[in-house]
Write a protein that holds these residues in place. Structure first.
Motif, PDB file in Angstrom:
ATOM      1  N   LYS A 118      12.348 -18.481   8.066  1.00  0.00           N
ATOM      2  CA  LYS A 118      11.638 -19.893   7.988  1.00  0.00           C
ATOM      3  C   LYS A 118      10.149 -20.021   7.627  1.00  0.00           C
ATOM      4  N   ASP A 119       9.329 -19.255   8.367  1.00  0.00           N
ATOM      5  CA  ASP A 119       7.849 -19.175   8.058  1.00  0.00           C
ATOM      6  C   ASP A 119       7.580 -18.660   6.824  1.00  0.00           C
ATOM      7  N   VAL A 120       8.280 -17.777   6.361  1.00  0.00           N
ATOM      8  CA  VAL A 120       7.889 -17.419   4.916  1.00  0.00           C
ATOM      9  C   VAL A 120       8.310 -18.631   3.990  1.00  0.00           C
ATOM     10  N   ILE A 121       9.470 -19.220   3.988  1.00  0.00           N
ATOM     11  CA  ILE A 121      10.062 -20.278   3.123  1.00  0.00           C
ATOM     12  C   ILE A 121       9.055 -21.484   3.090  1.00  0.00           C
ATOM     13  N   LYS A 122       8.525 -21.840   4.368  1.00  0.00           N
ATOM     14  CA  LYS A 122       7.764 -22.862   4.794  1.00  0.00           C
ATOM     15  C   LYS A 122       6.242 -22.761   4.097  1.00  0.00           C
ATOM     16  N   LYS A 123       5.647 -21.693   4.056  1.00  0.00           N
ATOM     17  CA  LYS A 123       4.308 -21.412   3.495  1.00  0.00           C
ATOM     18  C   LYS A 123       4.608 -21.182   2.028  1.00  0.00           C
ATOM     19  N   PHE A 124       5.535 -20.665   1.498  1.00  0.00           N
ATOM     20  CA  PHE A 124       5.830 -20.602  -0.049  1.00  0.00           C
ATOM     21  C   PHE A 124       5.859 -22.261  -0.637  1.00  0.00           C
ATOM     22  N   ILE A 125       6.633 -23.135   0.198  1.00  0.00           N
ATOM     23  CA  ILE A 125       6.780 -24.231  -0.249  1.00  0.00           C
ATOM     24  C   ILE A 125       5.782 -25.191  -0.250  1.00  0.00           C
ATOM     25  N   LYS A 126       4.898 -24.995   0.856  1.00  0.00           N
ATOM     26  CA  LYS A 126       3.666 -25.670   1.296  1.00  0.00           C
ATOM     27  C   LYS A 126       2.671 -25.354  -0.047  1.00  0.00           C
ATOM     28  N   GLU A 127       2.666 -24.076  -0.466  1.00  0.00           N
ATOM     29  CA  GLU A 127       1.536 -23.562  -1.562  1.00  0.00           C
ATOM     30  C   GLU A 127       2.164 -23.988  -2.930  1.00  0.00           C
ATOM     31  N   ASN A 128       3.255 -24.169  -3.268  1.00  0.00           N
ATOM     32  CA  ASN A 128       3.740 -24.109  -4.581  1.00  0.00           C
ATOM     33  C   ASN A 128       4.486 -25.203  -4.977  1.00  0.00           C
ATOM     34  N   TYR A 129       5.354 -26.028  -3.959  1.00  0.00           N
ATOM     35  CA  TYR A 129       6.009 -27.223  -4.233  1.00  0.00           C
ATOM     36  C   TYR A 129       5.278 -28.495  -3.694  1.00  0.00           C
ATOM     37  N   GLU A 130       5.699 -29.575  -4.231  1.00  0.00           N
ATOM     38  CA  GLU A 130       5.247 -30.824  -3.796  1.00  0.00           C
ATOM     39  C   GLU A 130       6.148 -31.418  -2.785  1.00  0.00           C
ATOM     40  N   PHE A 133      22.566 -24.521   1.566  1.00  0.00           N
ATOM     41  CA  PHE A 133      22.564 -23.129   1.661  1.00  0.00           C
ATOM     42  C   PHE A 133      22.470 -22.549   3.028  1.00  0.00           C
ATOM     43  N   VAL A 134      23.469 -21.928   3.246  1.00  0.00           N
ATOM     44  CA  VAL A 134      23.713 -21.566   4.872  1.00  0.00           C
ATOM     45  C   VAL A 134      23.764 -20.196   5.013  1.00  0.00           C
ATOM     46  N   GLY A 135      23.427 -19.589   6.146  1.00  0.00           N
ATOM     47  CA  GLY A 135      23.431 -18.331   6.320  1.00  0.00           C
ATOM     48  C   GLY A 135      22.105 -17.498   6.244  1.00  0.00           C
ATOM     49  N   LEU A 136      20.783 -18.300   6.563  1.00  0.00           N
ATOM     50  CA  LEU A 136      19.452 -17.966   6.447  1.00  0.00           C
ATOM     51  C   LEU A 136      19.263 -17.344   7.816  1.00  0.00           C
ATOM     52  N   GLU A 137      18.436 -16.403   7.752  1.00  0.00           N
ATOM     53  CA  GLU A 137      17.894 -15.786   9.036  1.00  0.00           C
ATOM     54  C   GLU A 137      16.794 -16.748   9.413  1.00  0.00           C
ATOM     55  N   GLU A 138      16.458 -16.714  10.868  1.00  0.00           N
ATOM     56  CA  GLU A 138      15.413 -17.423  11.622  1.00  0.00           C
ATOM     57  C   GLU A 138      13.901 -16.989  11.158  1.00  0.00           C
ATOM     58  N   LYS A 139      13.932 -15.764  10.850  1.00  0.00           N
ATOM     59  CA  LYS A 139      12.767 -15.066  10.687  1.00  0.00           C
ATOM     60  C   LYS A 139      12.106 -15.606   9.283  1.00  0.00           C
ATOM     61  N   ALA A 184      22.822 -23.960  11.839  1.00  0.00           N
ATOM     62  CA  ALA A 184      24.024 -24.146  11.413  1.00  0.00           C
ATOM     63  C   ALA A 184      24.917 -23.347  12.510  1.00  0.00           C
ATOM     64  N   SER A 185      26.216 -23.245  11.803  1.00  0.00           N
ATOM     65  CA  SER A 185      27.298 -22.624  12.583  1.00  0.00           C
ATOM     66  C   SER A 185      26.920 -21.100  12.327  1.00  0.00           C
ATOM     67  N   ARG A 186      26.405 -20.718  11.125  1.00  0.00           N
ATOM     68  CA  ARG A 186      26.024 -19.374  10.972  1.00  0.00           C
ATOM     69  C   ARG A 186      24.538 -19.344  10.560  1.00  0.00           C
ATOM     70  N   GLY A 187      23.745 -18.723  11.480  1.00  0.00           N
ATOM     71  CA  GLY A 187      22.469 -18.794  11.305  1.00  0.00           C
ATOM     72  C   GLY A 187      21.675 -20.027  11.041  1.00  0.00           C
ATOM     73  N   PHE A 188      21.004 -20.353   9.809  1.00  0.00           N
ATOM     74  CA  PHE A 188      20.343 -21.528   9.829  1.00  0.00           C
ATOM     75  C   PHE A 188      20.606 -21.976   8.077  1.00  0.00           C
ATOM     76  N   GLN A 189      20.538 -23.436   8.052  1.00  0.00           N
ATOM     77  CA  GLN A 189      20.785 -23.801   6.680  1.00  0.00           C
ATOM     78  C   GLN A 189      19.472 -24.480   6.097  1.00  0.00           C
ATOM     79  N   LEU A 190      19.226 -24.266   4.908  1.00  0.00           N
ATOM     80  CA  LEU A 190      18.310 -25.097   3.832  1.00  0.00           C
ATOM     81  C   LEU A 190      18.814 -26.121   3.027  1.00  0.00           C
ATOM     82  N   LEU A 191      18.662 -27.306   3.279  1.00  0.00           N
ATOM     83  CA  LEU A 191      19.287 -28.579   2.235  1.00  0.00           C
ATOM     84  C   LEU A 191      18.174 -28.930   1.511  1.00  0.00           C
TER      85      LEU A 191
END
Length: 517
Positions: free
Chosen positions: A63-75, A55-61, A37-44
């Motif tokens: 991404k891997d933490v969020i991706k792993k958490f969603i894969k383990e806990n969310y459908e 949600f805008v303003g997330l850091e690139e680092k 996004a214009s400021r960092g990264f966004q999560l839609l």
């Protein structure tokens, strides 16, 4: 701005400004998109109930933490996307539920949440989309226009098809359906005036002589019912996010005043099935009672919000509020279970979780004891609120309340210890025999200052193994010696000045003699 928290059962966002909490169940989330996004990264976030949040303003680092958490806990499906950055102004439009995506070469150029759209119109091949005004920013997008070519092969004009898709999920407030209940000529303290209050199934309408407001129930985040100190009237406060506007003035709190003796007989325009299924029989078709009670009951179940009332705090006069002034306006501050609420003008709500420190400061009176004090509240964001001219007898009540809520008490002229020395012990004794803590503090400071001066002089004069000579002769001799030295210095200075003056006079030009013929 706020804090985004991931939990195995829900995703939660809490606004730092208003304290509003948005929560998404893990079973309701169907898709999560990650994009630059214009400021960092966004999560839609996309949900099954057609709710979209960005949600805008997330850091690139992250991404891997969020991706792993969603894969383990969310459908939900986690999708990474790269934006189209060539700067072209044409492309294709797709509708993903409540999200309109403008893309080119299978890459998104920009996205428009249709919940931000207030209305849309179509004129031949042009579609105009208007947005709700953003009260949090000075500069915001208000309108977009799309030209939709018509190849002439389809029976339906493409512009009309796009307009229908936009209006399907647009947040358009319409006065459709029957009014549930109506209250006529209700007195509002903020914004000032008398308004007719109409309750619709999805929004509240305030109709006055000069202004008309439509407030969706989804924007109402808190409701308060606060008794007036005169025991004859009641304040009903509605907190909205975003706030309503009157010109350039914003009103985050709507303050309605009711007289306790006013009586109302109401008939709700609802069928019995709706009252039974939607409201679980908690509302009756025929209602009668004091106006403030019937209004509060209908608002509680129609809006679906809890109504906050004062807790266990009782002032010295037996009321649940303390009279004070804020910004040159008199009003009342209500110590609640989770925050402070001030009415009437301007209304202020301060949550305990955003309070950095509380300070009780004296009002300088010059002579005698001060009859009032100020309550200063500093928030973690740096804002400072001063509630002045509080009667002295209310100090012990407020101090005990603040202490029971475990808020940090800070004195202006020192730390917590200095504050306890200054105001400690006021809770004991009657109100008429309260000690003057300011006078006691001044005495202690004077004793400390005199004690420090005597200690410093003793350390300087005392030498181990010697007896200080304090006889009159030695003192007079020292003074005489000093006087003699001063006399010699003055004499040398006078001789030096005389010598310099003599040199100046000798170097001056001699007077010219007159020539005789």
């Amino acid at each position: 701005f706020g804090r985004l928290r991931f939990h195995p059962k829900a995703l939660r966002f809490k606004s730092q400004k208003s304290g509003k909490i948005d929560q998404f169940s893990s079973t309701d989330i169907c898709e999560i998109q990650w994009m630059r996004a214009s400021r960092g990264f966004q999560l839609l976030i996309l949900t099954n109930s057609s709710v979209i949040s960005k949600f805008v303003g997330l850091e690139e680092k992250s991404k891997d933490v969020i991706k792993k958490f969603i894969k383990e806990n969310y459908e939900a499906v986690f999708i990474e996307k790269e934006p189209f950055i060539k700067g072209w102004n044409w492309g294709s439009v797709d509708f993903n539920g409540p999200l309109m995506v403008f893309h080119n070469d299978d890459k998104p150029m920009f996205e428009v949440p249709l919940s931000d759209v207030s209305t849309a119109t179509v004129n031949k091949n042009e579609v105009t989309v208007e947005f709700h005004q953003d009260d949090d920013n000075d500069l915001s997008l208000v309108e977009m226009r799309f030209y939709v070519p018509n190849p002439g092969t389809d029976e339906e004009v493409p512009a009309d098809r796009m307009h229908k898709s936009v209006m399907k999920f647009a947040d358009v407030i319409k006065a459709t359906g029957d009014v549930i209940v109506k209250f006529e000529q209700v007195l509002l303290q903020t914004p000032r005036g008398r308004y007719d209050v109409d309750m619709y199934p999805s929004f509240l309408r305030l109709h006055g002589k000069s202004y008309d407001y439509k407030i969706p129930y989804t924007t109402m985040i808190r409701l308060f019912l606060l008794p007036h100190n005169d025991q004859r009237s009641v304040y009903f406060v509605i907190t909205t996010d975003p706030p309503i506007r009157q010109g350039q003035t914003r009103y985050p709190h709507i303050v309605i005043q009711f007289i306790k003796d006013d009586w109302s007989d109401l008939t709700l325009e609802m069928d019995e099935e709706t009252l039974t299924t939607k409201y679980e029989g908690k509302l009756q078709k025929e209602m009668a009672g004091p106006t403030y009670e019937t209004f509060s009951k209908v608002m509680k179940f129609v809006v679906g919000q809890k109504i906050f009332v004062p807790g266990n705090f009782v002032s010295s006069t037996g009321s649940q509020a303390v009279a004070c002034s804020h910004k040159a306006n008199s009003g009342f501050i209500y110590p609640l279970e989770k925050g402070f609420m001030y009415v009437v003008k301007p209304p202020v709500h301060i949550r305990f979780d955003e309070v950095a420190s509380v300070n009780f400061s004296r009002v300088a009176s010059g002579v005698g004891q001060s009859r009032s004090f100020d309550l200063e509240i500093e928030t973690k964001s740096g804002a400072n609120y001063i509630f002045a001219s509080i009667e002295k007898k209310e100090y012990s009540k407020l101090f005990d309340f603040v202490k029971s809520k475990k808020l940090r008490i800070q004195n202006t002229k020192g730390g917590d210890d200095a504050f306890q020395d200054d105001f400690g012990g006021a809770g004991s004794g009657s109100d008429n025999e309260m000690p003057d803590h300011y006078l006691e503090k001044m005495k202690k400071e004077g004793e400390a200052r005199s004690g420090s001066d005597s200690d410093e002089s003793a350390d300087e004069d005392f030498v181990a193994g010697e007896t200080p000579d304090t006889s009159p002769s030695s003192s007079s001799e020292t003074e005489a010696g000093d006087a003699g030295d001063d006399g010699k210095k003055k004499k040398r200075k006078v001789e030096k000045e005389t010598e310099i003056n003599g040199k100046k006079s000798s170097s001056s030009p001699k007077p010219r003699k007159e020539r005789r013929e």
